[in-house]
Design a protein around this motif. Structure first.
Motif, short mmCIF file in Angstrom:
data_model
loop_
_atom_site.label_atom_id
_atom_site.label_comp_id
_atom_site.label_asym_id
_atom_site.label_seq_id
_atom_site.Cartn_x
_atom_site.Cartn_y
_atom_site.Cartn_z
N PHE A 45 63.21 29.79 -28.09
CA PHE A 45 63.94 30.55 -27.09
C PHE A 45 64.54 29.62 -26.04
O PHE A 45 64.01 28.54 -25.77
CB PHE A 45 63.02 31.57 -26.42
N THR A 46 65.62 30.06 -25.43
CA THR A 46 66.33 29.22 -24.46
C THR A 46 66.01 29.55 -23.01
O THR A 46 66.28 28.76 -22.12
CB THR A 46 67.85 29.33 -24.66
N ARG A 47 65.43 30.74 -22.75
CA ARG A 47 65.14 31.11 -21.37
C ARG A 47 63.98 32.10 -21.32
O ARG A 47 63.51 32.57 -22.35
CB ARG A 47 66.38 31.74 -20.71
N MET A 48 63.54 32.39 -20.10
CA MET A 48 62.42 33.30 -19.90
C MET A 48 62.91 34.53 -19.15
O MET A 48 63.44 34.43 -18.04
CB MET A 48 61.32 32.59 -19.10
N LEU A 49 62.74 35.71 -19.77
CA LEU A 49 63.20 36.96 -19.18
C LEU A 49 62.05 37.96 -19.11
O LEU A 49 61.26 38.07 -20.06
CB LEU A 49 64.33 37.57 -20.02
N VAL A 50 61.96 38.67 -18.01
CA VAL A 50 61.06 39.81 -17.89
C VAL A 50 61.92 41.01 -17.49
O VAL A 50 62.51 41.02 -16.40
CB VAL A 50 59.95 39.59 -16.84
N LYS A 51 62.02 41.99 -18.38
CA LYS A 51 62.94 43.10 -18.20
C LYS A 51 62.18 44.41 -17.95
O LYS A 51 61.11 44.64 -18.52
CB LYS A 51 63.83 43.27 -19.44
N LEU A 52 62.78 45.27 -17.14
CA LEU A 52 62.28 46.62 -16.94
C LEU A 52 63.18 47.58 -17.71
O LEU A 52 64.40 47.57 -17.55
CB LEU A 52 62.30 46.99 -15.45
N LYS A 53 62.57 48.39 -18.58
CA LYS A 53 63.34 49.33 -19.39
C LYS A 53 62.63 50.68 -19.45
O LYS A 53 61.42 50.78 -19.20
CB LYS A 53 63.55 48.78 -20.80
N ALA A 54 63.39 51.70 -19.82
CA ALA A 54 62.83 53.04 -19.93
C ALA A 54 61.90 53.16 -21.13
O ALA A 54 60.94 53.93 -21.12
CB ALA A 54 63.94 54.08 -20.02
N GLU A 55 62.21 52.41 -22.21
CA GLU A 55 61.41 52.42 -23.43
C GLU A 55 61.21 50.98 -23.88
O GLU A 55 62.10 50.14 -23.71
CB GLU A 55 62.10 53.20 -24.55
N ILE A 56 60.09 50.68 -24.50
CA ILE A 56 59.90 49.31 -25.00
C ILE A 56 60.67 49.10 -26.30
O ILE A 56 60.95 47.97 -26.68
CB ILE A 56 58.41 48.95 -25.18
N ILE A 57 61.02 50.17 -26.98
CA ILE A 57 61.96 50.11 -28.09
C ILE A 57 62.78 51.40 -28.02
O ILE A 57 62.22 52.50 -28.02
CB ILE A 57 61.27 49.95 -29.46
N THR A 58 64.09 51.28 -27.89
CA THR A 58 64.92 52.43 -27.58
C THR A 58 65.08 53.35 -28.78
O THR A 58 65.56 52.95 -29.84
CB THR A 58 66.30 51.98 -27.09
N MET A 59 64.66 54.60 -28.60
CA MET A 59 64.84 55.63 -29.63
C MET A 59 65.54 56.86 -29.05
O MET A 59 66.08 57.67 -29.79
CB MET A 59 63.48 56.03 -30.22
N LYS A 60 65.51 56.99 -27.72
CA LYS A 60 66.12 58.11 -27.01
C LYS A 60 65.50 59.45 -27.41
O LYS A 60 66.18 60.46 -27.52
CB LYS A 60 67.64 58.13 -27.23
N HIS A 61 64.18 59.40 -27.64
CA HIS A 61 63.41 60.61 -27.88
C HIS A 61 62.24 60.61 -26.91
O HIS A 61 61.13 60.20 -27.25
CB HIS A 61 62.92 60.68 -29.33
N PRO A 62 62.47 61.07 -25.67
CA PRO A 62 61.43 60.97 -24.63
C PRO A 62 60.17 61.76 -24.92
O PRO A 62 59.13 61.51 -24.32
CB PRO A 62 62.14 61.51 -23.38
N LEU A 63 60.23 62.74 -25.85
CA LEU A 63 59.04 63.52 -26.16
C LEU A 63 58.05 62.76 -27.03
O LEU A 63 56.92 63.19 -27.22
CB LEU A 63 59.44 64.84 -26.85
N ILE A 64 58.49 61.64 -27.60
CA ILE A 64 57.59 60.82 -28.40
C ILE A 64 56.78 59.93 -27.46
O ILE A 64 57.33 59.08 -26.78
CB ILE A 64 58.37 59.97 -29.42
N LYS A 65 55.48 60.13 -27.43
CA LYS A 65 54.61 59.38 -26.52
C LYS A 65 53.46 58.78 -27.32
O LYS A 65 52.38 59.38 -27.42
CB LYS A 65 54.10 60.30 -25.41
#
Length: 306
Positions: free
Chosen positions: A101-121
């Motif tokens: 890897f070339t850099r270090m990133l710490v990101k804030l996101k709504a999902e850790i893997i985007t599926m756009k199904h918020p009812l899946i928990k």
């Protein structure tokens, strides 16, 4: 104690002075409501230990891909596992000659893997899983322990599948994970009377996929625990054809978890196999057999218009 002994053996077999960098991948679905407050601490511990890669923090959990030297990775994991939410975090390892890897990133996101199904928990309950050795046994015998045919469903993007996948897998050629829920619902009838095993690189996409499939009425669906990389680690490449695409400079890992000669085109991001690299259309950094024809067509159109 058994776990420590097993990991020590794996290190001795797989890591060498020629591959000093430890590459880790891990995720966990867990309620994580202080991500904004924790982000500076994650960035500080990673930078202090010279790590590079990406950490994704989300209200539904954590997802990370990091690389560093052994003592640096161990220091980070000790710090992370001091948080009770991540004490049992399972980590998959591979090794490389250089930092991928070339850099270090710490990101804030709504999902850790985007599926756009918020009812899946997933943190409220996992879908059933099958471990690598048990899956291999099912595939060896051609059915699960209840006699149902086993069908492998790839939840990855089409370009990843092209690098390698399980034999006779179902591949819907999706271009992003958000397309999976609709396509698997449309084909539900195809899997009646069968056991479905979803899989992906490290387990995160297939875990969400299996939960969604349960929610829409699939009766017999499992996720491959730990994904392809854990399968490679435990049983090698049995019933698997090719390599596994990874999202770093290595591009693909073999069933022995070693870097392969497969590369990615910098012009169009297509995966270029060793055979395709023989083509005159492959010019590193400029073109490959996938994009060169389009480049020529564009040049011809431009010349004709001039």
């Amino acid at each position: 104690m058994l776990t420590i002994q097993r990991l020590t053996v794996e290190y001795a077999i797989m890591q060498s002075p020629q591959t000093p960098y430890v590459n880790i991948a891990a995720y966990k679905f867990i309620s994580f409501d202080d991500t904004a407050e924790k982000r500076p601490a994650f960035l500080e511990i990673c930078q202090r230990n010279n790590l590079r890669g990406t950490v994704i923090l989300s209200p539904e959990g954590i997802n990370l891909f990091l690389a560093g030297l052994r003592h640096e990775i161990d220091a980070f994991l000790a710090w992370l596992r001091a948080d009770a939410r991540f004490t049992d975090l399972i980590v998959k390892e591979s090794y490389s000659e250089k930092q991928p890897f070339t850099r270090m990133l710490v990101k804030l996101k709504a999902e850790i893997i985007t599926m756009k199904h918020p009812l899946i928990k997933p943190e409220l309950g996992r879908a059933p899983f099958v471990e690598a050795r048990e899956l291999k046994r099912w595939l060896d015998q051609g059915h699960d322990d209840e006699g149902r045919p086993v069908v492998m469903v790839d939840t990855r993007n089409g370009f990843e599948v092209d690098v390698g996948t399980f034999d006779n897998t179902v591949d819907y050629r999706i271009s992003k994970f958000t397309e999976f829920p609709q396509v698997i619902e449309e084909h539900k009838a195809d899997f009646e009377g069968k056991t479905v095993v979803t899989f992906c690189t490290g387990g995160i996409r297939c875990e969400k996929a299996a939960i969604h499939m349960q929610n829409i009425g699939y009766d017999h669906v499992y996720q491959l625990e730990g994904g392809i990389l854990k399968y490679f680690e435990d049983v090698g490449g049995a019933h698997y054809n090719g390599d596994c695409f990874v999202f770093d400079y290595r591009t693909a890992l073999s069933p022995e978890l070693k870097e392969t000669q497969t590369v990615q085109c910098f012009a169009c991001r297509a995966v270029v196999t060793p055979r395709e690299q023989i083509s005159p259309d492959y010019v590193p950094g400029k073109s490959c057999p996938h994009c060169a024809p389009r480049q020529r067509a564009a040049q011809q159109a431009s010349s004709a218009a001039a």
